[in-house]
Design an enzyme around this catalytic site. Structure first.
Site, PDB file in Angstrom:
ATOM      1  N   LYS A 140       0.628  -1.225  -0.011  1.00  0.00           N
ATOM      2  CA  LYS A 140       0.035   0.012   0.084  1.00  0.00           C
ATOM      3  C   LYS A 140       0.789   1.225  -0.081  1.00  0.00           C
ATOM      4  O   LYS A 140       0.399   2.203  -0.594  1.00  0.00           O
ATOM      5  CB  LYS A 140      -0.984  -0.097   1.294  1.00  0.00           C
ATOM      6  CG  LYS A 140      -0.450   0.845   2.479  1.00  0.00           C
ATOM      7  CD  LYS A 140      -1.137   0.583   3.738  1.00  0.00           C
ATOM      8  CE  LYS A 140      -0.297   0.541   4.647  1.00  0.00           C
ATOM      9  NZ  LYS A 140      -0.183   1.819   5.534  1.00  0.00           N
ATOM     10  N   THR A 141       1.797   1.067   0.781  1.00  0.00           N
ATOM     11  CA  THR A 141       2.929   2.320   0.749  1.00  0.00           C
ATOM     12  C   THR A 141       3.414   2.614  -0.852  1.00  0.00           C
ATOM     13  O   THR A 141       3.280   3.821  -1.221  1.00  0.00           O
ATOM     14  CB  THR A 141       3.999   2.246   1.729  1.00  0.00           C
ATOM     15  OG1 THR A 141       3.475   1.669   2.951  1.00  0.00           O
ATOM     16  CG2 THR A 141       4.618   3.386   1.926  1.00  0.00           C
TER      17      THR A 141
ATOM     18  N   ASP B 188      -3.660   7.700   4.219  1.00  0.00           N
ATOM     19  CA  ASP B 188      -2.866   6.506   4.590  1.00  0.00           C
ATOM     20  C   ASP B 188      -3.555   5.942   5.968  1.00  0.00           C
ATOM     21  O   ASP B 188      -4.197   6.972   6.628  1.00  0.00           O
ATOM     22  CB  ASP B 188      -1.417   6.724   5.083  1.00  0.00           C
ATOM     23  CG  ASP B 188      -0.678   5.465   5.065  1.00  0.00           C
ATOM     24  OD1 ASP B 188      -1.234   4.442   4.622  1.00  0.00           O
ATOM     25  OD2 ASP B 188       0.489   5.321   5.621  1.00  0.00           O
ATOM     26  N   GLU B 189      -3.686   4.981   6.062  1.00  0.00           N
ATOM     27  CA  GLU B 189      -4.368   4.050   7.231  1.00  0.00           C
ATOM     28  C   GLU B 189      -5.655   4.682   7.471  1.00  0.00           C
ATOM     29  O   GLU B 189      -5.983   5.234   8.764  1.00  0.00           O
ATOM     30  CB  GLU B 189      -3.268   4.174   8.504  1.00  0.00           C
ATOM     31  CG  GLU B 189      -2.038   3.925   8.265  1.00  0.00           C
ATOM     32  CD  GLU B 189      -1.779   2.470   8.466  1.00  0.00           C
ATOM     33  OE1 GLU B 189      -2.995   1.524   8.492  1.00  0.00           O
ATOM     34  OE2 GLU B 189      -0.740   2.004   8.595  1.00  0.00           O
TER      35      GLU B 189
ATOM     36  N   GLN C  88      -7.176  -4.022  10.026  1.00  0.00           N
ATOM     37  CA  GLN C  88      -5.839  -3.660  10.822  1.00  0.00           C
ATOM     38  C   GLN C  88      -6.320  -2.328  11.470  1.00  0.00           C
ATOM     39  O   GLN C  88      -5.572  -1.593  11.873  1.00  0.00           O
ATOM     40  CB  GLN C  88      -4.717  -3.217   9.648  1.00  0.00           C
ATOM     41  CG  GLN C  88      -4.042  -4.381   9.249  1.00  0.00           C
ATOM     42  CD  GLN C  88      -2.772  -4.226   8.505  1.00  0.00           C
ATOM     43  OE1 GLN C  88      -1.956  -3.939   9.101  1.00  0.00           O
ATOM     44  NE2 GLN C  88      -2.857  -4.321   7.123  1.00  0.00           N
TER      45      GLN C  88
ATOM     46  N   ARG D 101       3.006  -9.437  10.585  1.00  0.00           N
ATOM     47  CA  ARG D 101       4.248  -8.832  10.235  1.00  0.00           C
ATOM     48  C   ARG D 101       5.356  -9.614   9.911  1.00  0.00           C
ATOM     49  O   ARG D 101       6.586  -9.433   9.660  1.00  0.00           O
ATOM     50  CB  ARG D 101       4.800  -8.248  11.737  1.00  0.00           C
ATOM     51  CG  ARG D 101       3.876  -6.946  12.260  1.00  0.00           C
ATOM     52  CD  ARG D 101       3.575  -6.001  11.512  1.00  0.00           C
ATOM     53  NE  ARG D 101       2.202  -6.133  10.811  1.00  0.00           N
ATOM     54  CZ  ARG D 101       1.955  -5.714   9.506  1.00  0.00           C
ATOM     55  NH1 ARG D 101       2.568  -4.654   9.301  1.00  0.00           N
ATOM     56  NH2 ARG D 101       0.549  -5.900   9.126  1.00  0.00           N
TER      57      ARG D 101
END
Length: 780
Positions: free
Chosen positions: A75-76, A262-263, A293, A639
């Site tokens: 996504k980044t 973002d997020e 998330q 992670r």
DNA sequence: ACTGCGCCAGTTTTT
DNA sequence: CTGGCGCAGT
């Protein structure tokens, strides 16, 4: 830094040749080559590097786009590429792009990656956290809200102290009703965009017999007199500004042609409203997020924001990123199986290619110490296998869990770093020093003034402070000016009068010096002349040298700032410590702190009912709290690139009591096919999760049979069948005894207080008292 | 004004 | 076990 209203510099009008049209209405139709996911001839190379979905997300520049990006799906990368694409295709100048993140780390990373991709030319981007960007906007229009543009941003400590003052004035018993609880209530209101007048009386809450709302109102008015804001105010004032001054809003709407978020799943209501107001001018919005998330519900985040995106932006393009580039299929399957227990998800099916990899390892151990020992041993083995420590992380639920790992790692000489631990700017000495700077920068900062008026001691105690307070309140002025008046009166003792005169003199001198001196120099002078540094020099306690060290670090940190003001802004909004990523160390952090990071190997200790899922989350948020905990578990698992180790202990010490614990329900929820139960510890010998469940009286998932989680309480440590002799190394032949001076690589010099087998109880000069393996110290 | 003592309450996560 | 806070004594 720069005034946000230098519009003419950056607008197309000023550069007619570079941009074909101006204003949102005259937005040119797609001049770039790509609007969809299909690979088109002539795609710029940075787009061609993406997979089709990513390309669609990054390349669809017109209209609203929602990117549902699962963990590890890039996504980044999409955000960075999109941003680059907007700039490269000359659709907007950097100053016309607003990119918001939640953390400074994320903002920094994005800036860096855009810079790399673009190779310069990104100056002027509005890229930052919600808080830093709204602070910037607020400073530009502070006077419209009754503030001065140099307003102070209060930290939590200040907030609590101020609330306590307000409560005292209202005769609310702050012992019975903790100010921090009130602060939580107020922040929740602020998270929802509620100024005092918008809070409906029915919400007045039980707090202090319904006085919370009134206290909120008083707190806000105190903030205004102090020319201060708390975190929530930054956004809240922006909302007020935008609604009361449509012209200001319109300016920003015109300015931001592209908005990237973002997020998005972590936005609270006020952030959501803020974005919506800014986007309503016709900006092209792109929000990236993952409902699985969402782990910040407790501080006001609304997953609902992501779910209603289509309603807010009709015709929005929705792109799902489901191809995971991070974890092995085994890990991904385990995580997916776990999160499937949540209801009300948007739902995604993550997939990945490559070798299955290792199953997720689940281990039961006797107690927290055994767990730490076990993790340390595994790390040593993994390290021997060639994995660098940087690629290993221990992710804990609560901050207090880090301790047992730290202790164990020290004994085993495993280098580690704790990320997000006690922060630099939260240390006493740093806060005191910063308080001095605050008073210099802003004499009206009563809270800062109060903090250091008698630090170091200068004979200005409670009595003087009370008199000053009363006068300040009566005159409607700040403490500093009230103190100024006191010097010429005989309301306080002559001794106090001279002391007071002296401090005020000092401050006005420093203030003058601040004009033509760099902040670092000034800091040195202030710390010296105020006697603050001297105070610690004369302090004989063990921590004094460390504090002086920190003050030195602060002075050198100040070198990076042009002005005191910019430094203070940094302190309030970028509360973080530089992490020494250069050296090879195991990472220890909370699950929350791990979001957005990835490691080859991840340890997930403490999977016990009550600890994880945390009891409080369930007590306070019920089923929603449990789901959020489950998402936290999902974040933790995802992670890991290659290996994930989950563990739980049968006994854990909490405060000073031993509690027996039962395994987390999340362990049962892991799909059995992707999990391998480690029976080598002799506990829960070989029984599959179902049997184990019966053995320990656990009920079905979600049932109340799980009850309180932690079972019987004992005062002393439960005796273990197995002694931990296995991990012991032969005692050193150094012949160290009680009283010997020793040197430890990490802790420095110390004196042995006692010998227990091959462990030494050592009181270190700087690090305090610790138990250390004898083999890790040398005679001094 | 300062120091020391004893009592209590607390610990989820963070911009 | 720690730290913060209030109280009493100097």
């Amino acid at each position: 830094m720069s005034d946000p209203f230098e519009f003419s510099e950056n607008t197309p009008e000023a550069h007619p040749e570079s941009v074909p049209a101006s204003g949102p209405e005259a937005e040119p139709k797609a001049s770039g080559p790509v609007t969809g996911g299909a690979m088109a001839a002539g795609d710029p190379p940075y787009l061609a590097m993406l997979n089709p979905e990513q390309r669609e997300a990054a390349g669809t520049l017109d209209g609203a786009v929602l990117v549902l990006a699962g963990a590890g799906t890039g996504k980044t990368r999409v955000l960075v590429t999109r941003l680059t694409h907007i700039l490269m295709s000359r659709r907007a100048f950097p100053g016309q792009i607003l990119a918001v993140t939640f953390t400074n780390k994320a903002a920094r990373e994005m800036m860096e990656r855009v810079g790399n991709l673009l190779g310069g030319g990104a100056e002027g981007l509005w890229l930052g956290t919600f808080h830093s960007i709204s602070a910037r906007i607020l400073r530009a229009h502070a006077e419209m809200l009754g503030l001065k543009s140099n307003f102070t941003i209060l930290d939590t400590d200040d907030q609590h102290r101020l609330l306590r003052q307000v409560m005292e004035a209202e005769n609310v018993d702050y012992k019975k009703w903790p100010p921090r609880a009130l602060n939580a209530i107020i922040q929740r209101w602020k998270d929802r965009g509620l100024t005092p007048d918008k809070v409906t009386p029915s919400e007045a809450s039980e707090f202090a017999s319904g006085k919370a709302l009134n206290l909120y109102r008083l707190y806000q008015s105190r903030l205004k007199t102090l020319n201060a804001c708390d975190f929530g105010d930054l956004l809240l004032h922006n909302l007020t500004l935008f609604t009361k001054h449509p012209d200001v809003l319109a300016d920003y709407q015109r300015r931001f042609k592209y908005i990237l978020v973002d997020e998005y799943q972590d936005t609270n209501v006020s952030q959501y409203l803020w974005l919506r107001l800014l986007a309503q001018g016709g900006s092209n919005v792109c929000c990236v997020g993952d409902d699985d998330q969402s782990i910040y519900g407790w501080r006001g985040a609304e997953v609902g924001n992501i779910l209603r995106f289509e309603k807010d932006f009709p015709g929005a393009h929705i792109v799902r990123l489901e191809r995971n580039y991070r974890s092995t299929p085994q890990i991904l399957a385990a995580a997916s199986g776990l999160i499937a227990h949540n209801e009300g998800r948007l739902g995604k099916t993550l997939w990945t290619e490559g070798d299955d990899g290792e199953k997720v390892r689940v281990t039961g151990v006797w107690d927290g110490d055994a767990e730490a020992r076990d993790v340390a041993e595994t790390i040593e083995a993994i390290q021997r296998g060639g994995t660098s420590l940087n690629e290993i992380a221990v992710l804990v639920r609560t901050g207090s869990q880090t301790r047992s790992f730290e202790e164990r790692f020290i004994t085993c000489a495993i280098p580690y770093r704790v990320i997000g631990g006690p922060r630099f700017y939260e240390r006493k000495e740093i806060r005191d020093a910063v308080a001095y700077f605050r008073v210099i920068a802003q004499p009206d900062d009563d809270l800062a003034f109060e903090r250091i008026i008698n630090t170091p001691r200068r004979g200005l105690g409670n009595t003087t402070l009370q008199v000053a307070h009363v006068l300040a309140r009566a005159e409607g002025t700040s403490l500093v000016s009230a103190c100024g008046a006191l010097i010429g009166s005989d309301d306080i003792r002559p001794q106090a009068r001279t002391a007071l005169a002296r401090v005020l003199e000092d401050f006005s001198r420093w203030r003058a010096q601040a004009q033509n001196m760099n902040p670092s120099e000034l800091a040195e002078i202030v710390l010296d002349e105020s006697g603050y540094a001297g105070m610690w020099q004369n302090d004989k306690s063990v921590e004094a040298p460390g504090r002086l060290e920190n003050l030195k670090e602060l002075v050198s940190a100040l070198e990076d700032f042009e002005s005191l003001d910019s430094f203070l802004e940094h302190v309030s909004l970028v509360m973080e410590h530089e992490d020494n990523t250069g050296t090879d160390m195991v990472n220890i952090m909370t699950l929350h702190g791990a979001k957005g990071l990835e490691f080859d190997v991840v340890f997930l200790p403490g999977w016990e009912e009550g600890l994880f899922p945390h009891q409080r989350a369930m007590d306070e948020q019920g089923a929603a709290g449990l789901e959020e905990e489950r998402r936290l578990a999902y974040v933790g698992l995802t992670r890991a690139r290659k290996l994930a180790y989950i563990s739980f202990a049968a006994n854990r010490r909490l405060y000073n009591q031993w509690n027996s614990a039962i395994p987390s329900r999340f362990i049962e929820e892991l799909p059995k096919d992707h999990v391998e139960v480690d029976v080598s510890k002799g506990l829960y010998g070989g029984s599959p999760p179902e049997e184990r469940q019966k053995k320990y009286g656990g009920g079905g998932s979600g049932g109340s049979a799980h009850g309180q989680g932690y079972g019987g309480k004992r005062r002393s440590k439960p005796s273990s069948k197995k002694e931990d002799a296995g991990s012991m190394v032969a005692a050193t032949p150094d012949g160290l005894t009680k009283g010997s001076r020793v040197f430890h690589q990490k802790f420095g010099y110390g004196r042995v207080q006692g010998v227990e087998g091959n462990k030494l109880d050592i009181s270190f000069d700087k690090a305090g008292r610790k138990k250390v393996m004898a083999s890790f110290v040398n005679p001094a």
